[in-house]
Design an enzyme around this catalytic site. Structure first.
Site, PDB file in Angstrom:
ATOM      1  N   LYS A  43     -76.045 -58.274 -54.046  1.00  0.00           N
ATOM      2  CA  LYS A  43     -75.406 -58.426 -55.277  1.00  0.00           C
ATOM      3  C   LYS A  43     -75.218 -60.324 -55.131  1.00  0.00           C
ATOM      4  O   LYS A  43     -75.739 -61.030 -56.242  1.00  0.00           O
ATOM      5  CB  LYS A  43     -73.966 -58.201 -55.404  1.00  0.00           C
ATOM      6  CG  LYS A  43     -74.170 -56.825 -56.068  1.00  0.00           C
ATOM      7  CD  LYS A  43     -72.517 -56.509 -56.488  1.00  0.00           C
ATOM      8  CE  LYS A  43     -72.594 -54.943 -56.844  1.00  0.00           C
ATOM      9  NZ  LYS A  43     -71.441 -54.324 -57.324  1.00  0.00           N
ATOM     10  N   LYS A  52     -84.146 -48.858 -57.771  1.00  0.00           N
ATOM     11  CA  LYS A  52     -83.320 -48.008 -58.568  1.00  0.00           C
ATOM     12  C   LYS A  52     -83.191 -48.369 -59.958  1.00  0.00           C
ATOM     13  O   LYS A  52     -83.301 -49.457 -60.169  1.00  0.00           O
ATOM     14  CB  LYS A  52     -81.828 -47.862 -57.867  1.00  0.00           C
ATOM     15  CG  LYS A  52     -80.952 -47.002 -58.516  1.00  0.00           C
ATOM     16  CD  LYS A  52     -79.452 -47.031 -57.859  1.00  0.00           C
ATOM     17  CE  LYS A  52     -78.434 -46.249 -58.609  1.00  0.00           C
ATOM     18  NZ  LYS A  52     -77.119 -46.485 -57.752  1.00  0.00           N
ATOM     19  N   LYS A  86     -80.161 -52.110 -65.164  1.00  0.00           N
ATOM     20  CA  LYS A  86     -80.331 -53.037 -66.544  1.00  0.00           C
ATOM     21  C   LYS A  86     -80.737 -54.554 -65.682  1.00  0.00           C
ATOM     22  O   LYS A  86     -81.832 -55.151 -66.322  1.00  0.00           O
ATOM     23  CB  LYS A  86     -78.973 -53.441 -67.160  1.00  0.00           C
ATOM     24  CG  LYS A  86     -78.942 -53.995 -68.173  1.00  0.00           C
ATOM     25  CD  LYS A  86     -79.702 -53.563 -69.631  1.00  0.00           C
ATOM     26  CE  LYS A  86     -79.632 -54.862 -70.608  1.00  0.00           C
ATOM     27  NZ  LYS A  86     -80.750 -54.347 -71.537  1.00  0.00           N
TER      28      LYS A  86
END
Ligand code: SF4
Length: 327
Positions: A111, A191, A194
């Site tokens: 992240k 995966k 968005k």
């Protein structure tokens, strides 16, 4: 009754990966367990969304859950921030979590790489808030995708630590795996998400879906229609596994292997089969959007039920850790 708990983050529109990996599972789980499903807006703050964008996304995720079959008469559907006990328990668990445990979380690194301009402390302590989400409802079954296994293991360790230090309080949360634990995106690599831009939106029309499917990766060795294909290595064929009958899948596989079926026609079949699932969901979502007061009522009733369950846990937790005497 055994409880289950899960949440969906309101970042971007729901996609097929959310539907197959989470929502289908929720609809099954609500038949077997006392279910708590929430829109985790506190988690979304780690991406610093604009306030109006976040509020809209929260409603869209709730609408998507309901339109996909989450039944507010069977499950408790609510918004995480409407239950302040999530933040309270998260702090208590933060003080119990060794820094070294958080340092091992690979998702923090992923992240951080996705938003290098905003590596905030919330990204680092994110798994503790997840642990609080689960523990608050003393959930024993937690539906998670493969990418969340490390966080759920951390949750188990943290709750065992709490039980060891303060006395038996929380059950061990067990993983419930969906039939689609990892749906790959249209790029055929990562995966579906968005942020990767490789998603098929749950509310997209059939035409929009077909437009995306046209550019989607197939068997890389099949360059021309006359080349014989290998459906097992084709991401489009893996989508057929979720939307297409076994009989039609056999026909597709045979047509692909013999080069009788072209990828465009194969994708058209997929788009039609997806639309048979997405169309009714899109229609139910439109009805829900047209009546905002009804959605408000459902979420308010869900928050009332969730707060009652959360407060019962917190009274015990506060007493155990010495923050407040039990009355
Ligand atoms: S025909 Fe279908 S299964 Fe075969 S390579 Fe093309 S898209 Fe994939």
């Amino acid at each position: 009754m055994v409880r289950t708990m899960s949440g969906i983050q309101p970042t971007g529109n729901l996609h097929i990966g959310n539907y197959l990996g989470a929502l289908v599972n929720f609809v099954e789980l609500q038949q077997q367990y006392e279910s708590f499903f929430c829109v985790v807006d506190l988690h979304a703050l780690t991406q610093r969304p604009e306030a109006a964008v976040l509020q809209r996304a929260v409603r869209e995720v709730a609408i998507g859950m309901l339109a996909s079959g989450v039944d507010p008469d069977k499950a408790t559907l609510f918004v995480q921030s409407h239950v302040p006990q999530h933040s309270e328990l998260a702090w208590i668990l933060t003080c119990l979590t060794p820094l070294g445990d958080l340092n091992r979380m690979t998702q923090f690194k992923d992240k951080s790489a996705q938003q290098p301009e905003n590596i905030n402390a919330g990204l680092f302590t994110y798994p503790i808030l997840q642990t609080a989400d689960i523990a608050l409802y003393r959930a024993e079954r937690v539906p998670v995708g493969e990418d969340q296994d490390q966080h759920l293991e951390l949750a188990r360790e943290t709750l065992r630590r709490f039980n060891f230090v303060y006395g038996e309080t929380f059950p061990d949360p067990q993983t419930v795996r969906s039939k689609a634990p990892r749906v790959i995106g249209l790029d055929g690599q990562a995966k579906m998400s968005k942020s990767k831009g490789n998603e098929i939106g749950l509310f997209e029309t059939a035409d929009e879906t077909m437009l995306k499917l046209r550019g989607a990766k197939t068997d890389p060795a099949r360059l021309r229609k006359s080349d014989k294909g290998t459906p097992e290595v084709c991401n489009i064929f893996s989508y057929h596994g979720y939307f297409t009958s076994a009989e039609q899948r056999e026909e597709i596989a045979a047509g692909c292997r013999s080069a009788q079926l072209g990828c465009f026609d194969c994708k058209k079949m997929l788009a039609a089969n997806m639309e048979a699932v997405k169309g009714p969901i899109r229609e139910r979502a439109a009805v829900l959007r047209s009546d905002p007061a009804r959605l408000d009522d459902i979420l308010a009733a869900g928050a009332d039920k969730a707060r009652a369950a959360a407060e019962a846990t917190m009274q015990l937790v506060r007493e155990r850790v010495g923050l407040r005497r039990k009355d």
